[in-house]
Structure formats: structure tokens, C-alpha cells
Design a protein around this motif. Structure first.
Motif, mmCIF file in Angstrom:
data_model
loop_
_atom_site.group_PDB
_atom_site.id
_atom_site.type_symbol
_atom_site.label_atom_id
_atom_site.label_comp_id
_atom_site.label_asym_id
_atom_site.label_seq_id
_atom_site.Cartn_x
_atom_site.Cartn_y
_atom_site.Cartn_z
ATOM 1 N N ASN A 13 0.825 -1.212 0.000
ATOM 2 C CA ASN A 13 0.000 0.000 0.000
ATOM 3 C C ASN A 13 0.860 1.264 0.000
ATOM 4 O OD1 ASN A 13 -2.412 -1.462 -0.006
ATOM 5 N ND2 ASN A 13 -2.436 -1.628 2.220
ATOM 6 N N ARG A 16 2.069 1.624 -3.549
ATOM 7 C CA ARG A 16 1.028 2.123 -4.443
ATOM 8 C C ARG A 16 0.805 3.626 -4.267
ATOM 9 N NH1 ARG A 16 -1.213 -3.159 -4.176
ATOM 10 N NH2 ARG A 16 -2.132 -2.788 -2.115
ATOM 11 N N SER A 17 0.930 4.115 -3.049
ATOM 12 C CA SER A 17 0.744 5.550 -2.840
ATOM 13 C C SER A 17 1.851 6.347 -3.524
ATOM 14 C CB SER A 17 0.698 5.865 -1.346
ATOM 15 O OG SER A 17 1.957 5.718 -0.729
ATOM 16 N N GLN A 19 3.505 5.301 -6.191
ATOM 17 C CA GLN A 19 3.225 5.146 -7.616
ATOM 18 C C GLN A 19 2.140 6.115 -8.085
ATOM 19 O OE1 GLN A 19 2.473 1.097 -9.049
ATOM 20 N NE2 GLN A 19 0.579 1.878 -9.912
ATOM 21 N N THR A 20 1.057 6.204 -7.321
ATOM 22 C CA THR A 20 -0.047 7.092 -7.691
ATOM 23 C C THR A 20 0.414 8.540 -7.750
ATOM 24 O OG1 THR A 20 -1.673 5.599 -6.707
ATOM 25 C CG2 THR A 20 -2.348 7.885 -7.016
ATOM 26 N N GLU A 21 1.225 8.936 -6.791
ATOM 27 C CA GLU A 21 1.718 10.314 -6.761
ATOM 28 C C GLU A 21 2.612 10.604 -7.961
ATOM 29 O OE1 GLU A 21 2.195 14.188 -5.498
ATOM 30 O OE2 GLU A 21 0.801 12.667 -4.731
ATOM 31 N N LEU A 23 2.717 9.050 -10.937
ATOM 32 C CA LEU A 23 1.998 8.988 -12.206
ATOM 33 C C LEU A 23 1.011 10.140 -12.370
ATOM 34 C CD1 LEU A 23 1.365 5.139 -12.500
ATOM 35 C CD2 LEU A 23 3.226 6.516 -13.457
ATOM 36 N N GLY A 24 0.716 10.835 -11.284
ATOM 37 C CA GLY A 24 -0.154 12.000 -11.380
ATOM 38 C C GLY A 24 0.585 13.265 -11.795
ATOM 39 N N THR A 66 1.529 6.286 -20.852
ATOM 40 C CA THR A 66 1.088 5.188 -19.983
ATOM 41 C C THR A 66 2.089 4.035 -19.911
ATOM 42 O OG1 THR A 66 -0.122 4.171 -21.832
ATOM 43 C CG2 THR A 66 -1.355 5.682 -20.396
ATOM 44 N N LEU A 135 7.088 0.089 -9.258
ATOM 45 C CA LEU A 135 6.867 0.574 -10.614
ATOM 46 C C LEU A 135 7.428 -0.397 -11.654
ATOM 47 C CD1 LEU A 135 7.671 4.306 -9.921
ATOM 48 C CD2 LEU A 135 5.500 3.467 -10.855
ATOM 49 N N GLN A 138 5.088 -3.381 -11.912
ATOM 50 C CA GLN A 138 3.836 -3.121 -12.611
ATOM 51 C C GLN A 138 4.034 -2.957 -14.112
ATOM 52 O OE1 GLN A 138 1.165 -0.180 -11.081
ATOM 53 N NE2 GLN A 138 0.196 0.155 -13.057
#
Length: 229
Positions: A13, A16-17, A19-21, A23-24, A66, A135, A138
Motif C-alpha cells: 500500500n 502504491r501511494s 506510484q499514484t503520486e 503517475l499523477g 502510460t 513501478l 507493474q
């Protein structure tokens, strides 16, 4: 859906946080990195005309970005020698690492720097490797998973007996590879086929054993060189 309680501090988790940051964030042109500061993780994207990378270009056109072609990290100075309290907001580790990559791409004869963009993010030093690993797992970028050697750096005479990396065979011209031995068993045709198999979901032909064994050590040498600079 799971009956297990959500644990925000579980490694997956946390990764993932990160990664999300990352990719944003909006990508920037790779040559525009002089203002980059600190240390952390980054993702390189390609939209050029090198034919084997056509699926990557397709995934990244139209501002989509992407599919990274490479995922990397830049550790704060001293971080690879136990400096876990290093401040990731200080120094130029990220810029210096990206400059290495910019130089590598500039020197080869079948890639152009104008076709590369980068997303980057400063990350507290203890989470850098976790974010990078997540990353890579994924996205499985081609330059991390199929064509090794992009992250290599000239580390002196002691590496002269090393073979040229798969990346340097496919993308010839990089000065750090000129002193290296020819990579027996590697050809551009073999590597192009390997890329095609990767995108088609077929099993990859194995690299020659000597080449495979050298690549992890060479990547670590490159990170050490930035760490000590």
C-alpha cells in the motif's frame, strides 16, 4: 473485495501511494532537467520512431504517457553507504542521474533526446527503492526487463573487460561502451526479436550467461558513481 482490514502501512500500500503520486505528475522533456533537485524515483517515456519500440510509442502518444521505457532511482548522496538519514530534498542526485541518461541517449545513433520525457518525484530516502521496485513490477519497462545496460556508467579501467551490454549492442555509439569487449552471442537481430517476443507475450530467449551476470553489477556501479560524486 477482502475481509482483511486495510493497513495503510503495509509495504504494497505504501508503494502504491508512491506510484499514484508519481503517475499523477506531468512529464517534462528530458533535456529540461537542469532545475531538478533532490533524490527519488523517475520514469522515462519514449515517443520516437525506433521501430522495435512502436508499442511503447503508441501507448505514449497524444499525451497519454502510460508505458515507461525505463524506471529508475536516484539515492541521496551517501545513501548507498548507509546514510539512511540523508535528506532527499537536498543535493542533485536526481539531476545528475538524469544527466547520465541524457548523455547516453545523445551519443547513440538511433535515438533522439527530443523523443524522451520524464516524470520524477522526490521521495524520502527509505521509500525510494520500494517505489522503484513497485513501478518496475507493474510496468516491466523494456530497458529494465528486456534490454539491460541503459543505466550503466563508465567506472574505470577495472570494467574494461566487461562485455558490451544488450543496450549498447542495440543502441551503438555510447562512449562508455567503446572500451568494452564485443558481446559474443548478442546481435541487433537477436535483441530485436527479444523485444518482439516480449510485446507478444512469448517466452524470451535467454541472454548469454556472461552478459546476464555482468548487468546487475554494472548498474550498481553506476549508482555508486552518482552517490560518490
Amino acid at each position: 473485495m477482502t475481509d482483511e482490514p486495510y493497513n495503510p502501512l503495509e509495504k504494497a500500500n505504501l508503494a502504491r501511494s508512491i506510484q499514484t503520486e508519481l503517475l499523477g505528475r506531468a512529464p517534462i522533456a528530458l533535456p529540461a532537467i537542469d532545475g531538478v533537485k533532490g533524490a527519488g524515483i523517475y520514469a522515462l517515456y519514449y515517443i520516437g520512431s525506433f521501430a522495435p519500440y512502436a508499442p511503447i510509442k503508441k501507448a505514449n502518444m497524444g499525451g497519454k504517457f502510460t508505458q515507461p521505457i525505463y524506471i529508475g532511482k536516484a539515492i541521496p548522496r551517501g545513501g548507498r553507504k548507509g546514510g539512511v538519514s540523508a535528506d532527499a530534498s537536498k543535493g542533485t542526485a536526481m539531476r545528475d542521474r538524469l544527466r547520465q541518461h541524457l548523455k547516453s541517449i545523445n551519443e547513440v545513433d538511433n535515438l533522439e533526446v527530443k523523443d524522451f520525457t520524464v516524470r520524477y518525484m522526490m521521495v524520502d530516502d527509505i521509500w525510494i527503492s520500494l517505489g522503484e521496485n513497485m513501478l518496475i513490477e507493474q510496468f516491466k519497462p523494456v530497458w529494465n526487463s528486456v534490454i539491460d545496460g541503459f543505466g550503466n556508467k563508465d567506472t574505470g579501467v577495472r570494467r574494461a573487460a566487461q562485455h558490451r551490454s544488450p543496450w549498447d549492442v542495440l543502441h551503438s555509439g555510447r562512449k562508455v561502451a567503446e572500451k568494452n569487449a564485443e558481446a559474443v552471442g548478442l546481435t541487433t537481430a537477436f535483441l530485436t526479436e527479444r523485444i518482439g517476443d516480449y510485446f507478444a507475450g512469448r517466452q524470451l530467449k535467454s541472454l548469454p550467461k556472461a552478459i546476464a551476470e555482468e548487468q546487475e553489477e554494472a548498474e550498481n556501479d553506476a549508482l555508486d558513481a552518482v552517490d560518490e560524486s
